[in-house]
Design a protein around this motif. Structure first.
Motif, PDB file in Angstrom:
ATOM      1  N   PHE A  20      -8.538  -4.876   6.667  1.00  0.00           N
ATOM      2  CA  PHE A  20      -8.505  -4.828   4.793  1.00  0.00           C
ATOM      3  C   PHE A  20      -9.753  -4.106   5.316  1.00  0.00           C
ATOM      4  CE2 PHE A  20      -8.705  -7.944   2.172  1.00  0.00           C
ATOM      5  CZ  PHE A  20      -9.542  -7.357   1.303  1.00  0.00           C
ATOM      6  N   ASP A  21     -10.846  -3.951   6.071  1.00  0.00           N
ATOM      7  CA  ASP A  21     -12.580  -3.451   5.986  1.00  0.00           C
ATOM      8  C   ASP A  21     -12.139  -1.676   6.359  1.00  0.00           C
ATOM      9  OD1 ASP A  21     -14.109  -5.608   5.903  1.00  0.00           O
ATOM     10  OD2 ASP A  21     -13.385  -5.965   8.148  1.00  0.00           O
ATOM     11  N   LYS A  22     -11.235  -0.876   6.763  1.00  0.00           N
ATOM     12  CA  LYS A  22     -10.682   0.138   6.719  1.00  0.00           C
ATOM     13  C   LYS A  22     -10.268   0.983   5.538  1.00  0.00           C
ATOM     14  CE  LYS A  22      -9.423  -0.380  11.741  1.00  0.00           C
ATOM     15  NZ  LYS A  22      -8.574   0.367  12.225  1.00  0.00           N
ATOM     16  N   LEU A  23      -9.783  -0.026   4.700  1.00  0.00           N
ATOM     17  CA  LEU A  23      -9.133   0.592   3.287  1.00  0.00           C
ATOM     18  C   LEU A  23     -10.361   1.053   2.773  1.00  0.00           C
ATOM     19  CD1 LEU A  23      -7.267  -2.757   2.166  1.00  0.00           C
ATOM     20  CD2 LEU A  23      -6.698  -0.582   3.061  1.00  0.00           C
ATOM     21  N   ASP A  24     -10.058   2.185   1.388  1.00  0.00           N
ATOM     22  CA  ASP A  24     -10.991   2.928   1.190  1.00  0.00           C
ATOM     23  C   ASP A  24     -11.225   1.944  -0.032  1.00  0.00           C
ATOM     24  OD1 ASP A  24     -10.376   5.256   2.125  1.00  0.00           O
ATOM     25  OD2 ASP A  24      -9.212   6.133   1.350  1.00  0.00           O
ATOM     26  N   ALA A  25     -12.204   1.820  -0.551  1.00  0.00           N
ATOM     27  CA  ALA A  25     -13.302   0.577  -1.705  1.00  0.00           C
ATOM     28  C   ALA A  25     -12.249   0.745  -3.256  1.00  0.00           C
ATOM     29  CB  ALA A  25     -14.307   1.474  -1.995  1.00  0.00           C
ATOM     30  N   GLY A  26     -11.540   2.317  -3.403  1.00  0.00           N
ATOM     31  CA  GLY A  26     -10.774   1.819  -5.147  1.00  0.00           C
ATOM     32  C   GLY A  26      -9.265   1.936  -4.446  1.00  0.00           C
ATOM     33  N   ASP A  27      -8.224   1.098  -3.133  1.00  0.00           N
ATOM     34  CA  ASP A  27      -7.358   0.154  -2.653  1.00  0.00           C
ATOM     35  C   ASP A  27      -7.265  -1.010  -3.268  1.00  0.00           C
ATOM     36  OD1 ASP A  27      -6.759   3.250  -1.019  1.00  0.00           O
ATOM     37  OD2 ASP A  27      -7.019   1.964   0.533  1.00  0.00           O
ATOM     38  N   ASP A  28      -6.213  -1.014  -3.707  1.00  0.00           N
ATOM     39  CA  ASP A  28      -5.568  -2.587  -4.077  1.00  0.00           C
ATOM     40  C   ASP A  28      -5.432  -3.463  -2.827  1.00  0.00           C
ATOM     41  OD1 ASP A  28      -5.862  -2.012  -6.878  1.00  0.00           O
ATOM     42  OD2 ASP A  28      -4.005  -1.627  -7.444  1.00  0.00           O
ATOM     43  N   VAL A  29      -5.208  -4.176  -3.303  1.00  0.00           N
ATOM     44  CA  VAL A  29      -4.863  -5.494  -2.124  1.00  0.00           C
ATOM     45  C   VAL A  29      -4.428  -6.725  -2.931  1.00  0.00           C
ATOM     46  CG1 VAL A  29      -6.797  -4.470  -0.621  1.00  0.00           C
ATOM     47  CG2 VAL A  29      -6.546  -6.958  -1.686  1.00  0.00           C
ATOM     48  N   THR A  30      -3.158  -6.981  -2.193  1.00  0.00           N
ATOM     49  CA  THR A  30      -2.936  -8.671  -2.785  1.00  0.00           C
ATOM     50  C   THR A  30      -3.627  -9.778  -3.009  1.00  0.00           C
ATOM     51  OG1 THR A  30      -0.544  -7.476  -2.287  1.00  0.00           O
ATOM     52  CG2 THR A  30      -0.387  -9.780  -2.832  1.00  0.00           C
ATOM     53  N   PHE A  31      -3.467  -9.683  -4.163  1.00  0.00           N
ATOM     54  CA  PHE A  31      -4.626 -11.017  -4.043  1.00  0.00           C
ATOM     55  C   PHE A  31      -3.303 -12.605  -4.375  1.00  0.00           C
ATOM     56  CE2 PHE A  31      -6.742 -15.165  -6.564  1.00  0.00           C
ATOM     57  CZ  PHE A  31      -7.876 -15.281  -5.689  1.00  0.00           C
ATOM     58  N   LEU A  32      -3.694 -13.491  -3.329  1.00  0.00           N
ATOM     59  CA  LEU A  32      -2.540 -14.895  -3.596  1.00  0.00           C
ATOM     60  C   LEU A  32      -3.177 -16.242  -3.850  1.00  0.00           C
ATOM     61  CD1 LEU A  32      -0.294 -14.604  -0.308  1.00  0.00           C
ATOM     62  CD2 LEU A  32      -0.224 -13.436  -2.921  1.00  0.00           C
ATOM     63  N   PRO A  33      -2.882 -16.476  -5.598  1.00  0.00           N
ATOM     64  CA  PRO A  33      -3.284 -17.691  -5.825  1.00  0.00           C
ATOM     65  C   PRO A  33      -2.872 -18.781  -5.037  1.00  0.00           C
ATOM     66  CG  PRO A  33      -2.638 -17.066  -7.275  1.00  0.00           C
ATOM     67  CD  PRO A  33      -2.250 -15.588  -6.422  1.00  0.00           C
ATOM     68  N   MET A  34      -3.536 -20.530  -5.376  1.00  0.00           N
ATOM     69  CA  MET A  34      -2.468 -21.193  -4.815  1.00  0.00           C
ATOM     70  C   MET A  34      -2.022 -21.524  -5.462  1.00  0.00           C
ATOM     71  SD  MET A  34      -4.632 -22.593  -2.708  1.00  0.00           S
ATOM     72  CE  MET A  34      -4.114 -24.297  -2.100  1.00  0.00           C
ATOM     73  N   GLU A  35      -1.120 -20.709  -6.126  1.00  0.00           N
ATOM     74  CA  GLU A  35      -0.103 -21.642  -6.482  1.00  0.00           C
ATOM     75  C   GLU A  35       1.250 -20.694  -6.213  1.00  0.00           C
ATOM     76  OE1 GLU A  35      -1.550 -19.221 -10.109  1.00  0.00           O
ATOM     77  OE2 GLU A  35      -2.723 -20.645  -8.633  1.00  0.00           O
ATOM     78  N   ALA A  36       0.775 -18.739  -6.029  1.00  0.00           N
ATOM     79  CA  ALA A  36       1.749 -18.710  -4.921  1.00  0.00           C
ATOM     80  C   ALA A  36       1.731 -18.867  -4.263  1.00  0.00           C
ATOM     81  CB  ALA A  36       1.444 -16.662  -4.949  1.00  0.00           C
ATOM     82  N   VAL A  37       1.379 -20.123  -2.815  1.00  0.00           N
ATOM     83  CA  VAL A  37       2.420 -20.676  -1.842  1.00  0.00           C
ATOM     84  C   VAL A  37       1.903 -21.815  -1.670  1.00  0.00           C
ATOM     85  CG1 VAL A  37       0.965 -19.092  -0.329  1.00  0.00           C
ATOM     86  CG2 VAL A  37      -0.542 -21.444  -0.651  1.00  0.00           C
ATOM     87  N   TRP A  38       2.544 -22.286  -3.586  1.00  0.00           N
ATOM     88  CA  TRP A  38       2.338 -24.038  -3.035  1.00  0.00           C
ATOM     89  C   TRP A  38       3.888 -24.051  -3.310  1.00  0.00           C
ATOM     90  CZ3 TRP A  38      -1.065 -27.878  -4.680  1.00  0.00           C
ATOM     91  CH2 TRP A  38      -0.623 -29.153  -5.165  1.00  0.00           C
ATOM     92  N   PRO A  39       5.397 -23.715  -4.118  1.00  0.00           N
ATOM     93  CA  PRO A  39       6.281 -24.238  -4.052  1.00  0.00           C
ATOM     94  C   PRO A  39       6.734 -24.806  -3.230  1.00  0.00           C
ATOM     95  CG  PRO A  39       6.162 -21.706  -5.329  1.00  0.00           C
ATOM     96  CD  PRO A  39       4.538 -22.383  -4.292  1.00  0.00           C
TER      97      PRO A  39
END
Length: 432
Positions: A20-39
């Motif tokens: 994670f720390d090796k990514l450039d500051a402008g890179d996108d990463v996946t953000f998972l809200p709780m409902e993404a791992v709920w069902p």
């Protein structure tokens, strides 16, 4: 005899993500809200969002990690999930997640199934700390959890077996869910058909947004001409003397759960009550039994009928029906028009609100009083039939989920040989 090892010796617990720390500051990463791992313990990447890699204050993880919820009720519902398919291979999510990174001696799928066993869940619940409803599973529980030391080949055989068997169960559960969805649609359609007088053949187009047609003989009348509209209020909390000797039932948004599934028509008890002094010193009013109420904020659109004299908070609007309108007919009209209320009149993105001026303009079809009563009885009969079928299907789903948990527990604890069990219906012989 199978030996065990503490989880901390074969996996990393909440290790952080150097990638994670090796990514450039402008890179996108996946953000998972709780409902993404709920069902159903499956990763729902359709709910993912992207954020810039500079985000802080979140749990970080990478492909191949297992996420274990810390907090009730997600932990108790066995919502651990194996992560994969993340943008750039890394992601971030709620701080209410434990991250487990399997080492070389443990198969990730096998470890995930261990996290779904009855013993893991019950031991975790016993270790939870915090206030009721917000209890959390501590790091030390995961670190010290005993894992059976099977060979990698045996772990993979168990994981392969459970992948196949749980997929069969999940297919059945999904099929039953489709049945539930169809029953819910039929129930809703039956209510609309009843309040629109579908038994009448002599019909005309309706001027109401939520109905296509009505019997030619039925007028469509503004609700304000048929019932007295009212509302409620909250006595000042800064006056403690107004909150003593409270015995008057007081409908707040906390009561919506009682009428949310539309099976309950009449409300008789409320968790909160107000006093005569509070009632006298606020804009709240005591509505007579038979008054219809509709929540217009937060849980907007849900309705019921007062079974006894009650007051309400300002979150509700009420109608005390006159002689031309049967309260329970109005109730089912409000429930039939709920999609229209929420879709056309409710304002706000997160918390929907239906404003009083819009509610003052509501109109309903108006058959005779006797026909209103007959329609109410028709709705109750057809709902009883559908609700009975719904309960049976839900029970089948519950039994399948219990079978799934029992099967997983039996397989990973060696209660049967998965090699000889493969290819036959082992769920029949698994105790629940």
């Amino acid at each position: 005899m199978i030996t065990t090892a503490r989880l901390r010796h074969i996996a990393q617990i909440n290790p952080g993500t150097p990638a994670f720390d090796k990514l450039d500051a402008g890179d996108d990463v996946t953000f998972l809200p709780m409902e993404a791992v709920w069902p159903d313990s499956r990763l729902d990447l359709s709910r993912r969002r992207t954020k810039k890699s500079v985000i802080t204050g979140y749990t970080r993880f990478q492909d191949g990690d297992i996420l274990v919820p810390k907090i009730t009720p997600t932990f108790q519902a066995s919502r651990a999930v194996l992560i994969g398919g993340l943008h750039s291979g890394v992601g971030a999510g709620s701080t209410e997640l434990h991250v487990v990174r399997p080492g070389k001696s443990i198969d990730p799928r096998y470890l995930l199934y261990l996290f779904h066993t009855h013993s893991f869940l019950k031991l975790g619940e016993a270790e939870m700390y915090g206030v009721a409803g917000q209890q959390r599973v501590p790091d030390d529980f995961l670190r010290d959890f005993p894992v059976p030391l099977l060979s990698l080949a045996e772990q993979r055989r168990i994981a392969d077996f459970l992948d196949a068997e749980t997929a069969r169960i999940e297919k059945l559960v999904t099929s039953l869910q489709r049945e539930l969805d169809l029953l819910a649609e039929r129930r809703a359609a039956g209510i609309v058909e009843a309040v629109s007088g579908s038994a009448h053949t002599d019909r005309r187009s309706s001027t109401l947004a939520w109905l296509d047609s009505v019997p030619t003989a039925w007028p469509e009348v503004r609700l304000g001409l048929l019932a007295r509209m009212g509302s409620g209020h909250t006595p000042s909390r800064s006056r403690p003397e107004w909150w003593t000797d409270c015995y008057i039932p007081w409908v707040t948004t906390g009561e919506v759960w009682q009428v949310r599934d539309d099976r309950v028509e009449d409300l008789y008890e409320t968790r909160e009550k107000i006093s005569e002094l509070g009632l006298a010193n606020s804009a709240a009013e005591l509505h007579p039994a038979g008054t219809v109420f509709l929540c217009r904020t937060a849980s907007a659109g849900y309705s019921g009928v007062m079974g006894v004299d009650m007051a309400t908070s300002q979150d509700f609007v009420t109608w005390t029906c006159g002689p031309r309108l049967v309260p329970h007919f109005l109730l089912w009209c409000l429930r039939a028009m709920r999609p229209d209320l929420l879709g056309r009149l409710a304002m706000g993105s997160t918390h929907k609100t239906i404003y009083v001026p819009d509610l003052q303009m509501l109109r309903i079809p108006l058959p005779s009083v006797n026909e209103q009563k007959e329609i109410v009885q028709t709705i109750r009969r057809q709902n009883n039939r559908i609700d009975s079928l719904t309960d049976r299907v839900r029970r089948q789903q519950e039994l399948l989920r219990e079978r799934r948990e029992a099967l997983i527990t039996a397989a990973v604890t060696g209660q049967f040989d998965v090699t000889t069990a493969s290819g036959r219906n082992v769920t029949e012989g698994v105790a629940v």
